[in-house]
Design an enzyme around this catalytic site. Structure first.
Site, PDB file in Angstrom:
ATOM      1  NE  ARG A  54     -11.998 -24.540 -21.227  1.00 30.64           N
ATOM      2  CZ  ARG A  54     -11.198 -25.786 -21.575  1.00 30.64           C
ATOM      3  NH1 ARG A  54     -10.375 -24.753 -22.439  1.00 30.64           N
ATOM      4  NH2 ARG A  54     -11.200 -26.630 -22.194  1.00 30.64           N
ATOM      5  CG  ASP A  79     -11.690 -25.467 -10.578  1.00 28.76           C
ATOM      6  OD1 ASP A  79     -10.673 -26.322 -11.425  1.00 28.76           O
ATOM      7  OD2 ASP A  79     -10.541 -24.638 -10.813  1.00 28.76           O
ATOM      8  CG  ASN A 134     -14.487 -36.422 -21.141  1.00 30.47           C
ATOM      9  OD1 ASN A 134     -13.740 -36.979 -21.757  1.00 30.47           O
ATOM     10  ND2 ASN A 134     -13.928 -35.652 -21.372  1.00 30.47           N
ATOM     11  CE1 TYR A 162      -4.148 -38.245 -17.525  1.00 25.93           C
ATOM     12  CE2 TYR A 162      -2.577 -40.638 -17.957  1.00 25.93           C
ATOM     13  CZ  TYR A 162      -3.889 -39.842 -18.075  1.00 25.93           C
ATOM     14  OH  TYR A 162      -4.692 -39.652 -19.274  1.00 25.93           O
ATOM     15  CE  LYS A 195      -7.640 -40.246 -15.008  1.00 22.87           C
ATOM     16  NZ  LYS A 195      -8.778 -40.238 -16.270  1.00 22.87           N
ATOM     17  CB  VAL A 236      -6.244 -39.378 -29.270  1.00 24.12           C
ATOM     18  CG1 VAL A 236      -6.665 -41.841 -29.303  1.00 24.12           C
ATOM     19  CG2 VAL A 236      -7.020 -38.987 -28.789  1.00 24.12           C
TER      20      VAL A 236
END
Length: 258
Positions: A37, A55, A81, A153, A157, A184
């Site tokens: 990556r 990781d 991010n 999740y 957040k 998005v």
């Protein structure tokens, strides 16, 4: 010109933010979870200084990411991010026995905040789903609850907003804010997501480097460069401290008080 570190910047919004920052003349260090990556990130963002590898599902590797960043010197901003989504059909345990979603979305930004040399600004990516997060902070590791990927999740957040606000309160010399990029059409959001992809990465860039008075604030929650009111629990000092205590216990990493 600012120097910015962005987690999870090998693709998606992190890569888009990196590309925009470089277009604006800033210096950027990328992050990827493995070497493959990392090579992809370098190819996609050729103007970046370098890529750090680690990781974020692993406490040890997350600490290693912090060490790599510190070896590179000081930064003006860190953009937290990196994140994993809400479609996990079961509790996926990390090498540390924690849910994958919690490890990446909550514990990693806590560890990196605690371990990386303090920048001038910290930016945490949350989500509109944080308003459905469980503010009780019970069973953070999902050892007793029946697994629900979207709830897991949403919880993380909310944790990101609590973390941003806790840092704003504890570290008055740092501008610490959270934001929601909108739903998005990224790999995480899916092709049917209705919000504007072009606008999604701009708020994190703006909070990281802008000299606009509206960006030079701390302890705020944003959506498309405008302050938006978060879950009311995010402002509760006792919840902020409870999350910090839990993250310290689970990671073994202490957050400097001031």
């Amino acid at each position: 010109m600012a120097r910015v570190f962005i987690t999870g910047s090998s693709d998606g919004l992190g890569r888009m933010a990196a590309q925009l920052l470089i277009q604006q003349g800033h210096r950027v260090v990328l992050h990827a979870r493995n070497e493959k990556r990392g090579k992809e990130a370098r190819a996609a963002v050729p103007g970046a200084e370098t890529v750090v590898i680690g990781d974020l599902t692993s406490i040890a590797q997350t600490c290693g990411v912090a060490d790599q960043v510190n070896e590179l010197g000081s930064f003006d901003a860190t953009i937290h991010n990196a994140g994993v989504g809400y479609r996990e059909p079961r509790r996926i345990a990390t090498e540390d026995g924690l849910p994958n979603v919690f490890a990446v979305n909550t514990l990693a930004p806590y560890i990196l905040t605690a371990r990386i040399q303090r920048p001038k600004r910290l930016v945490y990516l949350s989500s509109g789903l944080h308003r459905s997060g469980d503010a009780s902070l019970k069973d953070l590791a999902w050892e007793h609850r029946a697994w629900n990927g979207q709830q897991a999740y949403s919880d993380t957040k909310l944790h990101d907003v609590l973390l941003a606000f806790a840092i704003a309160r504890r570290w008055p010399d740092v501008l610490s804010n959270a934001l929601e990029p909108g739903w998005v059409p990224t790999k995480m959001g899916g092709p049917g997501a209705p919000d504007d992809l072009d606008a999604a990465h701009r708020t994190q860039v703006w909070l990281a480097v802008s000299d606009d008075a509206t960006a030079m604030v701390t302890g705020k929650y944003f959506y498309h460069m405008r302050v938006r009111e978060p879950h009311r629990a995010a402002h509760k000092t006792e919840l902020q401290e409870a999350l910090l205590d839990a993250c310290k216990r689970l990671s073994g990493v202490d957050l400097p008080a001031s």
